[in-house]
Write an enzyme that holds these catalytic residues in place. Structure first.
Site, PDB file in Angstrom:
ATOM      1  N   ASN A  73      14.988  -1.107  -8.418  1.00 37.24           N
ATOM      2  CA  ASN A  73      16.299  -1.560  -8.336  1.00 37.24           C
ATOM      3  C   ASN A  73      16.912  -2.697  -9.405  1.00 37.24           C
ATOM      4  OD1 ASN A  73      17.323  -4.527  -6.681  1.00 37.24           O
ATOM      5  ND2 ASN A  73      15.012  -3.950  -6.389  1.00 37.24           N
ATOM      6  N   ASN A 132      14.679 -17.488  -2.198  1.00 33.74           N
ATOM      7  CA  ASN A 132      14.423 -16.280  -3.078  1.00 33.74           C
ATOM      8  C   ASN A 132      14.227 -16.716  -4.264  1.00 33.74           C
ATOM      9  OD1 ASN A 132      14.561 -14.162  -4.688  1.00 33.74           O
ATOM     10  ND2 ASN A 132      16.336 -13.048  -3.563  1.00 33.74           N
ATOM     11  N   CYS A 135      14.289 -12.359  -7.792  1.00 37.38           N
ATOM     12  CA  CYS A 135      14.849 -11.547  -8.514  1.00 37.38           C
ATOM     13  C   CYS A 135      14.546 -11.444  -9.985  1.00 37.38           C
ATOM     14  CB  CYS A 135      16.438 -11.796  -8.183  1.00 37.38           C
ATOM     15  SG  CYS A 135      17.082 -11.046  -6.862  1.00 37.38           S
ATOM     16  N   ASN A 200       7.888 -10.483  -3.879  1.00 39.28           N
ATOM     17  CA  ASN A 200       9.390  -9.846  -4.324  1.00 39.28           C
ATOM     18  C   ASN A 200       8.863  -8.799  -5.160  1.00 39.28           C
ATOM     19  OD1 ASN A 200      12.184  -9.510  -4.613  1.00 39.28           O
ATOM     20  ND2 ASN A 200      12.401 -11.545  -4.207  1.00 39.28           N
ATOM     21  N   THR A 201      10.142  -8.160  -5.828  1.00 40.49           N
ATOM     22  CA  THR A 201       9.857  -7.020  -6.709  1.00 40.49           C
ATOM     23  C   THR A 201       9.038  -7.385  -7.975  1.00 40.49           C
ATOM     24  OG1 THR A 201      12.041  -7.148  -7.447  1.00 40.49           O
ATOM     25  CG2 THR A 201      11.736  -5.637  -5.627  1.00 40.49           C
ATOM     26  N   CYS A 345     -18.472  21.616   0.763  1.00 44.41           N
ATOM     27  CA  CYS A 345     -18.215  21.850  -0.700  1.00 44.41           C
ATOM     28  C   CYS A 345     -17.369  23.379  -1.006  1.00 44.41           C
ATOM     29  CB  CYS A 345     -19.427  21.985  -1.411  1.00 44.41           C
ATOM     30  SG  CYS A 345     -19.100  22.052  -3.384  1.00 44.41           S
ATOM     31  N   CYS A 395     -20.781   4.891  -9.008  1.00 49.19           N
ATOM     32  CA  CYS A 395     -19.602   4.176  -9.519  1.00 49.19           C
ATOM     33  C   CYS A 395     -18.357   4.667  -8.657  1.00 49.19           C
ATOM     34  CB  CYS A 395     -19.260   4.743 -10.977  1.00 49.19           C
ATOM     35  SG  CYS A 395     -18.804   6.589 -11.132  1.00 49.19           S
ATOM     36  N   CYS A 398     -16.815  10.509  -8.321  1.00 47.60           N
ATOM     37  CA  CYS A 398     -16.774  11.874  -7.590  1.00 47.60           C
ATOM     38  C   CYS A 398     -16.129  11.984  -6.469  1.00 47.60           C
ATOM     39  CB  CYS A 398     -18.174  12.253  -7.885  1.00 47.60           C
ATOM     40  SG  CYS A 398     -19.463  11.368  -6.995  1.00 47.60           S
TER      41      CYS A 398
END
Ligand SMILES: Cc1cc2nc3c(=O)[nH]c(=O)nc-3n(C[C@H](O)[C@H](O)[C@H](O)COP(=O)(O)O)c2cc1C
Ligand code: SF4
Ligand code: SF4
Length: 451
Positions: A73, A132, A135, A200-201, A345, A395, A398
């Site tokens: 936004n 805030n 922003c 916040n964003t 599988c 790891c 898979c």
């Protein structure tokens, strides 16, 4: 049924779910409707300095069939007149004495401006003030929002301008647009904040239109960086939450943290609680699905607590924090290997390709028990993937690509080695961590074979 009520820096609410400061908390109409449906609190859309918004102002990030995995936004704070907001805040608080009504504010970085807005917010009867500092667009260019949140000195200075006059609890809302979230959090502590909220964003450009090369969202042929939020940001929010909630200084000061960033389901909510959030805020999920998601959030959380035999939501707050570790404290002798359930599988071969090309060549394809090279094999036999456990480094790849649930599981196996962490190894045998030859000798001695 579990008790979902919370006390957040003295602000009480019947459940931990608050609407985050954003379009869903723009007006009394919306917040009244949300409270009727069961929301425990709301942080009013940020009020303060005069602004003008642009059109359009949101961009959507879709992934596959999933709409709005995140939203971007370029909206500013509330563009409704300050007086109208203040009057409606007072109305809502009068109507809903048992809900948390928090007012988010952002004004010019001057003590008089902050003193004035604090006094006006106090007059509404609201329960708390949220500052805030987040922003990342529009306001930051005017020296507000993330221009404050990115500089710890400004965070503590402005917070103390507010706390020196406020009779209400003061929540400092942090920006994620920093390399390390801890210094701004400590600055909030230094400014005598009563609580912290995050995130916040996140700064973002959500996309470019391939037909006309326009930046999204498009404002008359131009676009601008904006703030990113929604399910896609949850891992970043969880990491920042855990960093702040586990920080020594924040803990010593006893500041509760309000967690947000990607909460959409009760499971997300439970994860935020386990990593230290005392209240939970939601924006994008409500913009996507409406206020009704509160039913699933409260029912799901309450059922989960009941199943676990936990009587109060407050009993799980921070329960996973002790499990967060430095890499250097992890046990290097702990070992897992992948195991494939042949009955589940579907022979899609995704695991084989992932391991062969993206990992450690530890899955063999067998036809009638004989290993085949897939690019050379032209027969019709059923190709069965089998993990060569002696080569598997555990790891996880898979198991992450396998499309069938529970088909590949990671199984703990004895490594035959004594537990040791990197920190212990560096202390006991520093040469091993400094010299490749010494490292090879160490591996030979303890039986670590890397192919
Ligand atoms: C369109 C939009 C407008 C927002 N406006 C504000 C605002 O005025 N003040 C504020 O503190 N945060 C604002 N936010 C940030 C949200 O309060 C919240 O921190 C962020 O969206 C992360 O939560 P979510 O992932 O649940 O959306 C806004 C977010 C969006 C998407
Ligand atoms: S866990 Fe990793 S190394 Fe082991 S089989 Fe799977 S992808 Fe290969
Ligand atoms: S990814 Fe899963 S389903 Fe596909 S071949 Fe491997 S184990 Fe079988």
């Amino acid at each position: 049924m579990a008790d979902l009520s919370i006390d957040f820096a003295g602000v009480k609410s019947p459940n931990p779910f608050w609407l985050a400061s954003a379009p869903p908390t723009n007006s009394a109409y919306q917040i009244n409707k949300a409270f009727e449906q069961g929301w425990g609190g709301a942080v009013w859309k940020t009020i303060g300095a005069p602004v003008l918004n642009v059109s359009s102002r949101y961009g959507g990030f879709d992934f596959g069939d999933n709409r709005l995995v995140a939203i971007n936004n370029i909206e500013l704070i509330s563009d409704r007149p300050l007086e109208v907001n203040l009057r409606e805040i007072a109305e809502v608080k009068r109507l809903w004495p048992d809900r948390a009504v928090v007012v988010s504010a952002m004004v010019e970085s001057k003590p008089e401006a902050w003193h004035d807005i604090v006094r006006r917010i106090e007059d509404t009867g609201a329960d708390a003030i949220e500052l805030n500092y987040g922003c990342p667009h529009g306001m930051s260019e005017r020296g507000m929002g993330s221009a404050v949140g990115q500089v710890p000195e400004y965070c503590s200075m402005i917070t103390s301008w507010v706390t020196e006059v406020s009779s209400l609890p003061v929540i400092v809302k942090l920006t994620p647009n920093v390399a390390n979230i801890v210094p701004p959090a400590r600055a909030a502590v230094a400014g005598n904040a009563d609580a912290i909220s995050l995130i916040n964003t996140i700064n973002s450009i959500v996309g470019v239109d391939l037909d006309n090369f326009q930046i999204q969202p498009n404002v008359g042929g131009k676009g601008s960086h904006g703030g990113y939020a929604g399910p896609a940001v949850k891992p970043i929010a969880l990491n920042m939450l855990s960093a702040v909630a586990s920080d020594e200084e924040v803990r010593r000061a006893g500041l509760p943290v309000s967690g947000m960033g990607g909460i959409q389901t009760w499971r997300d909510a439970a994860e935020f609680l386990l990593l230290g959030a005392t209240s939970l805020q939601v924006c994008t999920a409500v913009m996507h699905y409406g206020f009704r998601i509160i039913e699933d959030l409260t029912d799901g959380l309450s059922n989960w607590l009941d199943e676990k035999g936990i009587a109060r939501v407050t009993d799980v707050i921070g329960a996973s924090i002790a499990r967060i570790s430095d890499f250097g404290d992890l046990d290097l002798a702990y070992k897992t290997v992948a195991r494939i359930d042949p009955d589940l599988c579907i022979s899609c071969n995704l695991c084989y390709i992932a391991c062969d090309e993206g990992a450690h060549q530890s899955i063999d394809l067998l036809v009638d028990g004989v290993r085949v090279e897939p690019h050379e094999y032209n027969g019709n036999g059923h190709r069965r993937p089998v993990v060569a456990e002696d080569r598997c480094v555990g790891c996880n790849l898979c198991s992450l690509v396998c499309p069938v649930e529970e088909c590949i599981t990671m199984v703990e196996v004895p490594s035959g080695r004594e537990s040791v962490t990197w920190k212990e190894l560096s202390r006991r045998q520093p040469e091993v961590t400094e010299d490749w030859q010494a490292m090879q000798e160490y591996r030979n001695r303890v039986g670590i074979d890397i192919h």
